[in-house]
Motif scaffolding. Structure first.
Motif, PDB file in Angstrom:
ATOM      1  N   GLY A   1       0.812  -1.215   0.000  1.00  0.00           N
ATOM      2  CA  GLY A   1       0.000   0.000   0.000  1.00  0.00           C
ATOM      3  C   GLY A   1       0.843   1.262   0.000  1.00  0.00           C
ATOM      4  O   GLY A   1       0.304   2.347   0.043  1.00  0.00           O
ATOM      5  N   GLY A   2       2.148   1.100  -0.002  1.00  0.00           N
ATOM      6  CA  GLY A   2       3.017   2.263  -0.067  1.00  0.00           C
ATOM      7  C   GLY A   2       3.366   2.822   1.287  1.00  0.00           C
ATOM      8  O   GLY A   2       3.827   3.949   1.393  1.00  0.00           O
ATOM      9  N   ALA A   3       3.145   2.059   2.324  1.00  0.00           N
ATOM     10  CA  ALA A   3       3.436   2.553   3.669  1.00  0.00           C
ATOM     11  C   ALA A   3       4.921   2.842   3.810  1.00  0.00           C
ATOM     12  O   ALA A   3       5.761   2.181   3.199  1.00  0.00           O
ATOM     13  CB  ALA A   3       3.009   1.517   4.698  1.00  0.00           C
ATOM     14  N   GLY A   4       5.224   3.854   4.596  1.00  0.00           N
ATOM     15  CA  GLY A   4       6.606   4.235   4.816  1.00  0.00           C
ATOM     16  C   GLY A   4       7.263   3.354   5.861  1.00  0.00           C
ATOM     17  O   GLY A   4       6.644   2.471   6.459  1.00  0.00           O
ATOM     18  N   PHE A   5       8.526   3.633   6.056  1.00  0.00           N
ATOM     19  CA  PHE A   5       9.356   2.822   6.938  1.00  0.00           C
ATOM     20  C   PHE A   5       8.783   2.748   8.353  1.00  0.00           C
ATOM     21  O   PHE A   5       8.583   1.671   8.901  1.00  0.00           O
ATOM     22  CB  PHE A   5      10.745   3.454   6.953  1.00  0.00           C
ATOM     23  N   ASP A   6       8.484   3.939   8.904  1.00  0.00           N
ATOM     24  CA  ASP A   6       8.023   3.969  10.292  1.00  0.00           C
ATOM     25  C   ASP A   6       6.688   3.254  10.452  1.00  0.00           C
ATOM     26  O   ASP A   6       6.432   2.594  11.462  1.00  0.00           O
ATOM     27  CB  ASP A   6       7.900   5.414  10.772  1.00  0.00           C
ATOM     28  N   GLU A   7       5.870   3.414   9.422  1.00  0.00           N
ATOM     29  CA  GLU A   7       4.555   2.797   9.485  1.00  0.00           C
ATOM     30  C   GLU A   7       4.662   1.276   9.477  1.00  0.00           C
ATOM     31  O   GLU A   7       3.968   0.569  10.208  1.00  0.00           O
ATOM     32  CB  GLU A   7       3.797   3.258   8.262  1.00  0.00           C
ATOM     33  N   VAL A   8       5.559   0.791   8.628  1.00  0.00           N
ATOM     34  CA  VAL A   8       5.741  -0.654   8.563  1.00  0.00           C
ATOM     35  C   VAL A   8       6.334  -1.151   9.884  1.00  0.00           C
ATOM     36  O   VAL A   8       5.952  -2.195  10.400  1.00  0.00           O
ATOM     37  CB  VAL A   8       6.646  -1.028   7.374  1.00  0.00           C
ATOM     38  N   LEU A   9       7.225  -0.353  10.447  1.00  0.00           N
ATOM     39  CA  LEU A   9       7.807  -0.738  11.733  1.00  0.00           C
ATOM     40  C   LEU A   9       6.725  -0.809  12.806  1.00  0.00           C
ATOM     41  O   LEU A   9       6.679  -1.727  13.617  1.00  0.00           O
ATOM     42  CB  LEU A   9       8.899   0.262  12.132  1.00  0.00           C
ATOM     43  N   ASP A  10       5.841   0.161  12.776  1.00  0.00           N
ATOM     44  CA  ASP A  10       4.716   0.138  13.719  1.00  0.00           C
ATOM     45  C   ASP A  10       3.915  -1.138  13.565  1.00  0.00           C
ATOM     46  O   ASP A  10       3.566  -1.801  14.541  1.00  0.00           O
ATOM     47  CB  ASP A  10       3.772   1.317  13.434  1.00  0.00           C
ATOM     48  N   GLY A  11       3.615  -1.455  12.315  1.00  0.00           N
ATOM     49  CA  GLY A  11       2.829  -2.660  12.056  1.00  0.00           C
ATOM     50  C   GLY A  11       3.556  -3.900  12.508  1.00  0.00           C
ATOM     51  O   GLY A  11       2.979  -4.822  13.085  1.00  0.00           O
ATOM     52  N   LEU A  12       4.853  -3.891  12.282  1.00  0.00           N
ATOM     53  CA  LEU A  12       5.666  -5.044  12.649  1.00  0.00           C
ATOM     54  C   LEU A  12       5.641  -5.263  14.150  1.00  0.00           C
ATOM     55  O   LEU A  12       5.600  -6.388  14.629  1.00  0.00           O
ATOM     56  CB  LEU A  12       7.104  -4.799  12.167  1.00  0.00           C
ATOM     57  N   LEU A  13       5.658  -4.156  14.900  1.00  0.00           N
ATOM     58  CA  LEU A  13       5.789  -4.268  16.352  1.00  0.00           C
ATOM     59  C   LEU A  13       4.448  -4.161  17.059  1.00  0.00           C
ATOM     60  O   LEU A  13       4.395  -4.081  18.280  1.00  0.00           O
ATOM     61  CB  LEU A  13       6.726  -3.174  16.867  1.00  0.00           C
ATOM     62  N   SER A  14       3.375  -4.167  16.287  1.00  0.00           N
ATOM     63  CA  SER A  14       2.087  -3.896  16.926  1.00  0.00           C
ATOM     64  C   SER A  14       1.744  -4.950  17.975  1.00  0.00           C
ATOM     65  O   SER A  14       1.038  -4.670  18.930  1.00  0.00           O
ATOM     66  CB  SER A  14       0.989  -3.818  15.876  1.00  0.00           C
ATOM     67  N   ALA A  15       2.240  -6.154  17.793  1.00  0.00           N
ATOM     68  CA  ALA A  15       1.936  -7.182  18.790  1.00  0.00           C
ATOM     69  C   ALA A  15       3.013  -7.238  19.863  1.00  0.00           C
ATOM     70  O   ALA A  15       2.952  -8.065  20.757  1.00  0.00           O
ATOM     71  CB  ALA A  15       1.798  -8.537  18.112  1.00  0.00           C
ATOM     72  N   GLY A  16       3.981  -6.371  19.761  1.00  0.00           N
ATOM     73  CA  GLY A  16       5.058  -6.363  20.741  1.00  0.00           C
ATOM     74  C   GLY A  16       6.323  -6.949  20.145  1.00  0.00           C
ATOM     75  O   GLY A  16       6.279  -7.890  19.352  1.00  0.00           O
ATOM     76  N   LEU A  17       7.428  -6.352  20.517  1.00  0.00           N
ATOM     77  CA  LEU A  17       8.709  -6.776  19.964  1.00  0.00           C
ATOM     78  C   LEU A  17       9.017  -8.221  20.319  1.00  0.00           C
ATOM     79  O   LEU A  17       9.602  -8.966  19.536  1.00  0.00           O
ATOM     80  CB  LEU A  17       9.813  -5.847  20.495  1.00  0.00           C
ATOM     81  N   SER A  18       8.589  -8.632  21.506  1.00  0.00           N
ATOM     82  CA  SER A  18       8.967  -9.967  21.959  1.00  0.00           C
ATOM     83  C   SER A  18       8.334 -11.058  21.114  1.00  0.00           C
ATOM     84  O   SER A  18       8.788 -12.186  21.117  1.00  0.00           O
ATOM     85  CB  SER A  18       8.565 -10.141  23.425  1.00  0.00           C
ATOM     86  N   ARG A  19       7.276 -10.711  20.392  1.00  0.00           N
ATOM     87  CA  ARG A  19       6.631 -11.721  19.550  1.00  0.00           C
ATOM     88  C   ARG A  19       7.361 -11.923  18.233  1.00  0.00           C
ATOM     89  O   ARG A  19       7.010 -12.787  17.445  1.00  0.00           O
ATOM     90  CB  ARG A  19       5.193 -11.294  19.246  1.00  0.00           C
ATOM     91  N   VAL A  20       8.281 -11.054  17.942  1.00  0.00           N
ATOM     92  CA  VAL A  20       8.985 -11.138  16.665  1.00  0.00           C
ATOM     93  C   VAL A  20      10.423 -11.578  16.934  1.00  0.00           C
ATOM     94  O   VAL A  20      11.237 -10.776  17.352  1.00  0.00           O
ATOM     95  CB  VAL A  20       8.978  -9.774  15.941  1.00  0.00           C
ATOM     96  N   PRO A  21      10.721 -12.853  16.731  1.00  0.00           N
ATOM     97  CA  PRO A  21      12.052 -13.354  17.084  1.00  0.00           C
ATOM     98  C   PRO A  21      13.159 -12.753  16.221  1.00  0.00           C
ATOM     99  O   PRO A  21      14.299 -12.660  16.664  1.00  0.00           O
ATOM    100  CB  PRO A  21      11.942 -14.855  16.855  1.00  0.00           C
ATOM    101  N   GLY A  22      12.825 -12.370  15.026  1.00  0.00           N
ATOM    102  CA  GLY A  22      13.835 -11.791  14.161  1.00  0.00           C
ATOM    103  C   GLY A  22      13.178 -11.051  13.028  1.00  0.00           C
ATOM    104  O   GLY A  22      12.027 -11.326  12.686  1.00  0.00           O
ATOM    105  N   PHE A  23      13.879 -10.091  12.485  1.00  0.00           N
ATOM    106  CA  PHE A  23      13.358  -9.419  11.294  1.00  0.00           C
ATOM    107  C   PHE A  23      14.465  -8.589  10.671  1.00  0.00           C
ATOM    108  O   PHE A  23      15.501  -8.319  11.292  1.00  0.00           O
ATOM    109  CB  PHE A  23      12.146  -8.532  11.615  1.00  0.00           C
ATOM    110  N   VAL A  24      14.239  -8.197   9.452  1.00  0.00           N
ATOM    111  CA  VAL A  24      15.079  -7.220   8.778  1.00  0.00           C
ATOM    112  C   VAL A  24      14.126  -6.224   8.153  1.00  0.00           C
ATOM    113  O   VAL A  24      13.138  -6.616   7.533  1.00  0.00           O
ATOM    114  CB  VAL A  24      15.942  -7.868   7.679  1.00  0.00           C
TER     115      VAL A  24
END
Lengths: 541, 282
Positions: free
Chosen positions: A52-75
């Motif tokens: 959808g063309g979301a920017g970096f920060d927006e995607v980061l928000d989406g990535l972390l929306s469930a909490g950082l601990s739920r995401v074991p790794g990412f780039v």
């Protein structure tokens, strides 16, 4: 950094190559994100954001929306301008970059949260992802512009071994069933390609030899279709050898008559093998692509996708922005009566993960575990920096939007696909067991005697009092509000630090105790139990 | 609106120039259902004018009782008018020969009784570091969140609330009304808070001349001790002066006295309670 010429060079045109593997990668025109296999569900939501063309920060928000601990790794990498920002997390996640300040090696395991770097004038970037035991990583570099694929390694710009005078016609001899499993381990192929931005005319021989060796010694290994994308796509490897764009129907280079080697492949042809010609085809680009399809092999001389900044340049991206400039002077002279609110004081204990000048993302949904805790009940980002409202959320390209220049410009130039909280769009209806019905258009605070803390006049929360004879329900017990980021379009529920807790039962799932302050997206049919006989049923609005 | 719940408010207010300053730049308004405290800044730059403008403009609000949403919009509009008037005043002063750096500004904290969906509520709005507290069940709790550097440091986890008491820049605020020539310009955007009346039997609005001089625990003890809101306000100010009086100190105390539907209130109930008081009933 500021002296160097900004602007997207050939390296930032957004064209990548990848090798197959276990991880999921979503390649977008401005942001690329890679997630481990376990994050399968999240990948789909993020794909919608990225596409959808979301920017970096927006995607980061989406990535972390469930909490950082739920995401074991990412780039997470921005590719829409200089400097390039890259975030890494997780053991075995490594990035090798060549930028203005030399070679940089980043290790995702180096920080408990994540490692972030801003790289000016990035000339090449390679990210290696850990391979699950027993799994064979692909050894061929496949080009991709945008799409969702399984990867084991990604390269920007494409690690395309462009052979020139060397042996241009070798590839038709390729066996159709061969799979280049052996690891060619070519030292960053990307660098030579980059240094000759006008086409890899003076490529060293070595990178060329590697794929050749791979091709010739290919073991007959039909196992593991290297291009396993999503189920829907992997079904018919031939029909979609690039396997990239989930939603681009015309994505079928086979239709291009000039891609002869592809059609020569037998029906059993492994997609990887089929794609090999594409890499070799660089010296003689196939030229016209099917309508609506951007060919990655057009890249070096003329980037297929004009870099459309989907994030407004400047503000949050600029690493040179002083983190606390305005606040520092007043600190020195206590008599100064006021400082701008924009100048947040430096966060305590700055680590490598948050370089100066990078404003912390606005807490979306659940607060970042590593961010300073928000006061319970504070659902507005402290500091008052509201997320920018999308000028036109409808512009945000949904699935199936094509990527040709014209339409992409409109879609991608809208900086944020998410309307601000409290946009007035109903996302759910709450049927409370005491008979009340509430439509969730903005934040709804429910409790025995709910209070709203720290809101603005344009984001008025709705207070819903429910009876609680035994006082099991706290005065402000839960909040239900429209979700943002990956949860856009659905309602999210947050326990506001209630004394006796909140139990959530989602359709098809067991009861779940809400963690205070952590937002959980609601599925229609969900039941929220506050205790004291009060339950809230969530339905479509 | 016919079934509006009648709420009786008793209030008391006090202000003192303190022991150090020469002028009192604080101002307050106690005009039920609107209560305001403003702390003018600027010293020679006539902070008293800025805080007086706040009181003047909020006085226009007191005629009617709003519902919560309309009230927040009315307060936002009022703050906008105040902002314009203060900036115009500053421009006027500079035109009349005041120094180019002339800049006046003020904080504001306001409490309005409003009607919410579930009964009457307190709508609290604040800009700057003047505070609203509530005193309920014998406990004092700060409602507003200061717009100050130290508050941001606390939020960021850099310093503890205790350390904030002695922080060298504890008087640096990050939002204010006016303040045009302050470094970078400051936001005048208010934060709002909405409290059910039952959770705030007593409200205290005060300038930082009170909250910066007297510990919250001590303020709580004073509010617990003084039943009459007028006594309470005076005692709080006396404590601030006694603690050093480094700044102008102003306090407004508001008590919610009656919380009953107007149609259920009758003279029988009143008589009954009188007899109870006189001991005529067991």
């Amino acid at each position: 950094m500021s002296e160097t010429t900004p602007g997207p060079g050939p390296s930032t045109s957004g064209s990548w190559s990848y090798r197959t593997g276990d991880w999921f990668a979503v390649f977008g025109s401005s942001v690329t994100i890679v997630l481990p296999e376990s994050q399968r569900d999240q990948v789909v939501a993020l794909w919608a954001l990225v596409d959808g063309g979301a920017g970096f920060d927006e995607v980061l928000d989406g990535l972390l929306s469930a909490g950082l601990s739920r995401v074991p790794g990412f780039v997470l990498a921005s590719t829409d301008g200089s400097p390039t920002r890259i975030l890494l997390r997780g053991a075995g996640v490594q990035a090798t970059a060549v930028a203005a300040d030399g070679d940089v090696v980043l290790d995702g395991a180096a920080s408990h949260t994540w490692v972030e770097r801003s790289l000016a004038d990035l000339t090449s970037l390679q990210v290696d992802l850990p391979v699950a035991e027993g799994a064979a990583a692909g050894a061929a570099d496949l080009p991709i512009v945008t799409g969702l694929v399984r990867v084991g390694r990604i390269n920007l710009p494409p690690a395309v071994a462009a052979p020139l005078a060397d042996e241009p016609v070798r590839e038709p001899a390729m066996d159709s069933v061969m799979e280049p499993v052996i690891e060619p381990v070519m030292t960053p192929v990307s660098e030579p390609v980059l240094e000759s931005s006008a086409g890899g005319a003076h490529l060293a021989d070595s990178p060329v030899d590697a794929p050749a060796a791979a091709a010739e010694s290919a073991p007959l290994d039909d196992e593991g279709p290297a291009t396993e994308v999503m189920e829907a796509i992997s079904g018919d490897p031939l029909s979609d050898p690039l396997s990239a764009p989930l939603a681009d129907p015309p994505a079928d280079p086979l239709a291009d008559p000039r891609a002869d080697p592809l059609t020569d492949s037998g029906p059993d042809g492994d997609p990887v093998a089929d794609l090999e010609p594409v890499t070799d085809a660089v010296p003689a680009p196939p030229g016209d692509a099917p309508e609506g399809w951007v060919t990655p092999w057009d890249t070096p001389p003329a980037p297929p996708i004009p870099p459309i900044p989907s994030t407004p340049p400047g503000a949050p991206m600029s690493p040179s922005a002083p983190s606390s400039g305005p606040a520092e002077d007043p600190l020195a002279e206590p008599d100064t009566p006021a400082v701008p609110s924009s100048g947040l004081p430096p966060m305590g204990g700055e680590t490598e993960v948050v370089p100066a000048g990078w404003p912390p993302p606005p807490p979306a949904g659940g607060a970042l575990p590593d961010a300073p805790p928000l006061p319970i009940g504070s659902w507005e980002p402290i500091g008052g920096g509201a997320a920018p409202a999308a000028p036109d959320a409808g512009e945000a390209a949904p699935f199936g939007a094509d990527h040709d220049g014209a339409t992409a410009a409109g879609a991608l130039s809208s900086p944020a696909a998410e309307p601000a909280v409290g946009s007035g769009q109903a996302v759910a209806k709450l049927l409370i067991s005491d008979g009340q019905t509430v439509v969730v258009e903005s934040a709804v605070l429910i409790g025995r005697a709910p209070e709203a803390r720290r809101f603005t006049s344009t984001e008025q929360p709705v207070l819903i009092a429910v009876p609680s004879r035994l006082h099991e329900i706290s005065s402000t017990h839960v909040e239900v509000r429209p979700g943002t980021g990956a949860d856009h379009g659905s309602a999210v529920v947050t326990d506001m630090g209630s004394t006796n807790g909140t139990v959530l039962v989602q359709p098809g799932l067991g009861p779940e105790d809400l963690k205070p302050g952590i937002a959980v997206p609601l599925i229609p049919g969900a039941i929220i139990n506050l205790g004291d006989g009060i339950t809230i049923q969530v339905t479509r609005p | 609106m016919t079934d509006r719940i009648h709420v009786e408010l008793h209030h008391g207010a006090a202000t003192d120039v303190g022991l150090v300053r020469h002028a009192n730049e604080d101002a307050y308004l106690a005009a039920p259902p609107v209560f305001v405290v403003a702390d003018g800044m600027g010293g020679h730059d006539r902070g008293d004018v800025a805080s007086a403008i706040v009181v003047e403009e909020f006085a226009h609000l007191d005629a009617e009782r709003y519902d919560a949403e309309a009230a927040a919009q009315a307060v936002t509009a009022t703050l906008g008018v105040i902002q314009e008037r203060i900036l115009a005043f500053g421009a006027e002063q500079r035109a009349d020969g005041a120094a180019a750096g002339f800049s006046t500004g003020t904080t504001a904290v306001a409490a309005l009784l409003v009607d919410g969906d579930s009964g009457p509520h307190w709508l609290i709005a604040n800009v700057g570091d003047s505070r609203a507290y509530r005193f309920s069940d014998g406990e004092l709790a700060q409602v507003s969140v200061d717009h100050s550097v130290v508050q941001e440091l606390i939020d960021a986890g850099t310093i503890t609330p205790a350390a904030a008491q002695d922080h060298p820049s504890r008087n640096v605020i990050t939002r204010a009304l006016g303040g045009s020539a302050m470094p970078g310009g400051v936001s005048g955007d208010p934060d709002y808070f909405l409290l059910p009346l039952a959770a705030a039997e007593r409200i205290l609005l005060c300038s930082d001349g009170v909250s910066g001089m007297v510990e919250d625990a001590e303020i709580g003890r004073i509010l617990a001790r003084c039943e009459d809101p007028r006594d309470a306000a005076e005692q709080v100010i006396a404590a601030a002066v006694a603690a050093g009086g480094h700044d102008n100190a102003t306090a407004v105390v508001v008590d919610v006295v009656g919380l009953a539907h107007t149609d259920t209130y009758d003279s029988a109930a009143q008589r009954l309670s009188l007899e109870q008081k006189l001991g005529a009933l067991p």
